[in-house]
Write a protein that holds these residues in place. Structure first.
Motif, PDB file in Angstrom:
ATOM      1  N   TYR A 252      40.867  40.735  39.695  1.00  0.00           N
ATOM      2  CA  TYR A 252      41.645  41.526  40.641  1.00  0.00           C
ATOM      3  C   TYR A 252      41.195  40.861  42.124  1.00  0.00           C
ATOM      4  O   TYR A 252      40.352  40.499  42.511  1.00  0.00           O
ATOM      5  N   ALA A 253      42.463  40.926  43.060  1.00  0.00           N
ATOM      6  CA  ALA A 253      42.215  40.621  44.321  1.00  0.00           C
ATOM      7  C   ALA A 253      41.502  41.512  44.993  1.00  0.00           C
ATOM      8  O   ALA A 253      41.443  42.529  44.833  1.00  0.00           O
ATOM      9  N   GLY A 254      40.523  40.871  46.028  1.00  0.00           N
ATOM     10  CA  GLY A 254      39.868  41.674  46.574  1.00  0.00           C
ATOM     11  C   GLY A 254      38.345  42.307  45.912  1.00  0.00           C
ATOM     12  O   GLY A 254      37.470  42.611  46.520  1.00  0.00           O
ATOM     13  N   LYS A 255      38.371  42.008  44.544  1.00  0.00           N
ATOM     14  CA  LYS A 255      37.330  42.016  43.807  1.00  0.00           C
ATOM     15  C   LYS A 255      36.685  40.926  43.278  1.00  0.00           C
ATOM     16  O   LYS A 255      35.483  40.530  43.299  1.00  0.00           O
ATOM     17  N   ASP A 256      37.450  40.205  42.538  1.00  0.00           N
ATOM     18  CA  ASP A 256      36.871  39.062  41.919  1.00  0.00           C
ATOM     19  C   ASP A 256      37.464  37.787  42.631  1.00  0.00           C
ATOM     20  O   ASP A 256      36.817  36.440  42.228  1.00  0.00           O
ATOM     21  N   PHE A 257      38.337  37.808  43.434  1.00  0.00           N
ATOM     22  CA  PHE A 257      38.578  36.570  44.138  1.00  0.00           C
ATOM     23  C   PHE A 257      39.276  37.464  45.676  1.00  0.00           C
ATOM     24  O   PHE A 257      39.682  38.351  45.847  1.00  0.00           O
ATOM     25  N   SER A 258      39.141  36.503  46.792  1.00  0.00           N
ATOM     26  CA  SER A 258      39.350  37.040  48.091  1.00  0.00           C
ATOM     27  C   SER A 258      39.768  35.948  49.277  1.00  0.00           C
ATOM     28  O   SER A 258      39.250  34.834  48.923  1.00  0.00           O
ATOM     29  N   TYR A 259      40.347  36.425  50.267  1.00  0.00           N
ATOM     30  CA  TYR A 259      40.476  35.386  51.336  1.00  0.00           C
ATOM     31  C   TYR A 259      40.147  36.043  52.635  1.00  0.00           C
ATOM     32  O   TYR A 259      40.301  37.173  52.954  1.00  0.00           O
TER      33      TYR A 259
END
Length: 428
Positions: free
Chosen positions: A222-229
Motif C-alpha cells: 500500500y502507498a503511504g504504508k509499504d512505500f512512499s515519496y
C-alpha cells in the motif's frame, strides 16, 4: 446490427474498424463470457511473459509509461496495450515503444474472425483480442495491460496476470461501476489474482478492495504504508524496502512514478538505481500535459483530464507553469467533454486556474454539446469568467489564438476526443 458475418473480409484497417464497430449491439458491454471463449481458442489467456495489469480511475496510462521506460532502459522487451487511442488506432499497442503496422492489426482481426464463429464481440473486446494476439507473437519479457473500464468485467481481465496495480480510485463511469468508492473499489479489485503481488497506489483504498486482497491472500503493498515519496522543491525521494534520493520531478504525476517503482521492487526486477532515476525523469506520454508546437504565439498544452481527480492534478500543474511566467500570464482553456462524466465537479477543481473558458461540442458517441457543458459550468464553483461556446475545437482555437499574449497559456482538455480533434485539425 449484431453478429454480422461479411461475405468478404475487410481489407484495410479503417474497413476492419468500421466493421467491428457494428458487430455488437452495445458499444460498452462488460463481461468475460464471450471474450473468454475466443481468447481460449486464440491461446491468449496465458503468456510466457510477466504480465502486469494496471487498473484505476486515473493514472493508468502514466503508470504504464513509467514502467515501460524503466523496463526498456533495463534492457527488457516490453509490450504495452492501452486505450483509447488519440489519433491512430495503432497507438493502442506498443512493442518497445514502436507501433505495429496496419497490416499486422488486419491479420490479427482476420484470425479472430475465423475463430469467433457465432460469438458476438464488442469493439473493445475485438480490439483487446487483436492486440493480445500480436503480443503473443512478439515474445516480450514484460507485458503491461491497461484496463479499459473498471477491472473485474473488463476485457483485459481475461488474461492471467503475474501482478496487479491499482493507481487511484475516484467516482467515474457511474453507469457501469457504481456511484460510491466502495463499489468502484470492488470492481477495480477484480483484477487481483490469488497469492500474487498487488501494488496499490491509492492513498485511501476502499475497504472492499482491502478485503478482496485479503480473501485472495494477495501480496499487497500500500502507498503511504509499504512505500512512499517526499517532494522537496524540484526533486523527490522514494522509499520502499530500498530508497532512491534526489530524483528530478518528472513531467508525469509523481504519485504514479512512486507506484511504478513499487511494482519494480515487488517483482524483484534488478534495475540499476541510476537507470531507475533516468527512466523516471524522462518518461512521457501523449496527451498528458503535452506541450506542442502550433501557430500560436503562446504555449499550448494538451491534457486528457476528464474527471475531478485528474482536473485537480491538472490545476496543480498549471499553477506551477504559471509561477514561471510573467505576472500578466492568463490561462485560456478549451474544453470538450463526454456526457457521462462529473462535469460540474471537474470544473470545480480547475476553475480557479482558468482566466478564459471556451466550451466546445464533441461530435462522437456520448459527446456533449457546448450548451450542455455551459449548463454544468454554471453550477460549478470558483468560476473566474463566463464561458464562450463554440461548435467545435477548431473554431475555438482559431478565436483564442487571435486573443492571446505571448506570455499566456492555452490548455486544451476534457476528453481524448477533444485532444484528438485538435491534433487532427492542427496537423491536417
Amino acid at each position: 446490427m449484431h453478429n454480422v458475418i461479411p461475405q468478404k473480409l475487410p481489407q484495410t484497417l479503417p474497413q476492419w474498424l468500421a466493421y467491428i464497430e457494428i458487430l455488437h449491439p452495445s458499444a460498452i458491454d462488460l463481461g468475460l463470457s464471450r471474450i473468454a471463449k475466443v481468447a481460449s481458442a486464440l491461446q491468449v489467456i496465458n503468456f510466457d511473459a510477466q504480465v502486469i495489469t494496471v487498473a484505476g480511475t486515473n493514472g493508468k496510462g502514466t503508470t504504464c509509461a513509467f514502467l515501460e521506460e524503466i523496463l526498456l532502459q533495463a534492457g527488457f522487451k516490453v509490450g504495452v496495450y492501452s486505450s483509447p487511442h488519440i489519433q491512430r488506432y495503432t497507438e493502442r499497442l506498443r512493442i518497445n515503444k514502436q507501433e505495429l503496422s496496419d497490416q499486422a492489426h488486419c491479420d490479427a482481426f482476420s484470425a479472430i474472425e475465423k475463430i469467433r464463429k457465432e460469438t458476438s464481440l464488442s469493439y473493445f473486446e475485438y480490439a483487446t483480442l487483436g492486440c493480445l494476439s500480436l503480443l503473443k507473437q512478439a515474445h516480450c519479457d514484460y507485458i503491461l495491460l491497461e484496463v479499459g473500464l473498471g477491472g473485474r468485467l473488463d476485457a483485459t481481465n481475461v488474461v492471467e496476470s503475474d501482478a496487479s496495480v491499482i493507481t487511484t480510485i475516484d467516482i467515474d463511469h457511474i453507469d457501469w461501476l457504481g456511484s460510491d468508492r466502495e463499489k468502484i473499489g470492488f470492481e477495480k479489485a477484480g483484477v487481483f489474482r490469488a497469492n500474487k503481488p498487488v501494488i496499490c497506489g491509492e492513498f485511501d483504498p476502499p475497504l472492499s478492495l482491502q478485503a478482496h486482497a485479503q480473501n485472495l491472500n494477495c501480496q499487497i503493498k500500500y502507498a503511504g504504508k509499504d512505500f512512499s515519496y517526499q517532494v522537496t522543491g524540484k526533486q523527490w525521494n522514494w522509499s520502499g524496502k530500498q530508497t532512491l534520493k534526489d530524483i528530478r520531478l518528472p513531467l508525469l504525476p509523481v504519485q504514479n512514478a512512486s507506484t511504478a517503482l513499487a511494482v519494480i521492487e515487488a517483482l524483484q526486477v534488478k534495475v540499476n538505481p541510476a537507470v531507475l532515476k533516468n527512466a523516471i525523469e524522462n518518461a512521457s506520454l501523449a496527451g498528458r500535459l503535452q506541450k506542442i508546437s502550433t501557430t500560436s504565439v503562446c504555449d499550448v498544452y494538451l491534457d486528457v483530464a476528464h474527471n475531478p481527480q485528474s482536473a485537480g492534478y491538472l490545476a496543480s500543474q498549471l499553477r506551477l507553469i504559471k509561477a514561471e511566467k510573467p505576472e500578466k500570464c492568463k490561462v485560456h482553456a478549451i474544453v470538450g467533454m463526454l456526457a457521462d462524466k462529473d462535469i460540474t465537479g471537474t470544473f470545480d477543481q480547475i476553475n480557479t486556474e482558468i482566466d478564459f473558458c471556451n466550451l466546445v461540442s464533441l461530435d462522437c458517441y456520448r459527446g456533449l454539446s457546448a450548451d450542455s457543458l455551459l449548463e454544468n459550468h454554471q453550477k460549478s464553483k470558483n468560476a473566474l469568467t463566463t464561458p464562450i461556446c463554440f461548435e467545435n475545437v477548431n473554431l475555438a482555437y482559431e478565436t483564442v489564438r487571435n486573443k492571446v499574449d505571448s506570455s499566456d497559456i492555452i490548455i486544451i482538455f476534457g476528453s481524448f476526443h477533444t485532444v484528438s480533434d485538435f491534433l487532427n485539425f492542427s496537423q491536417g
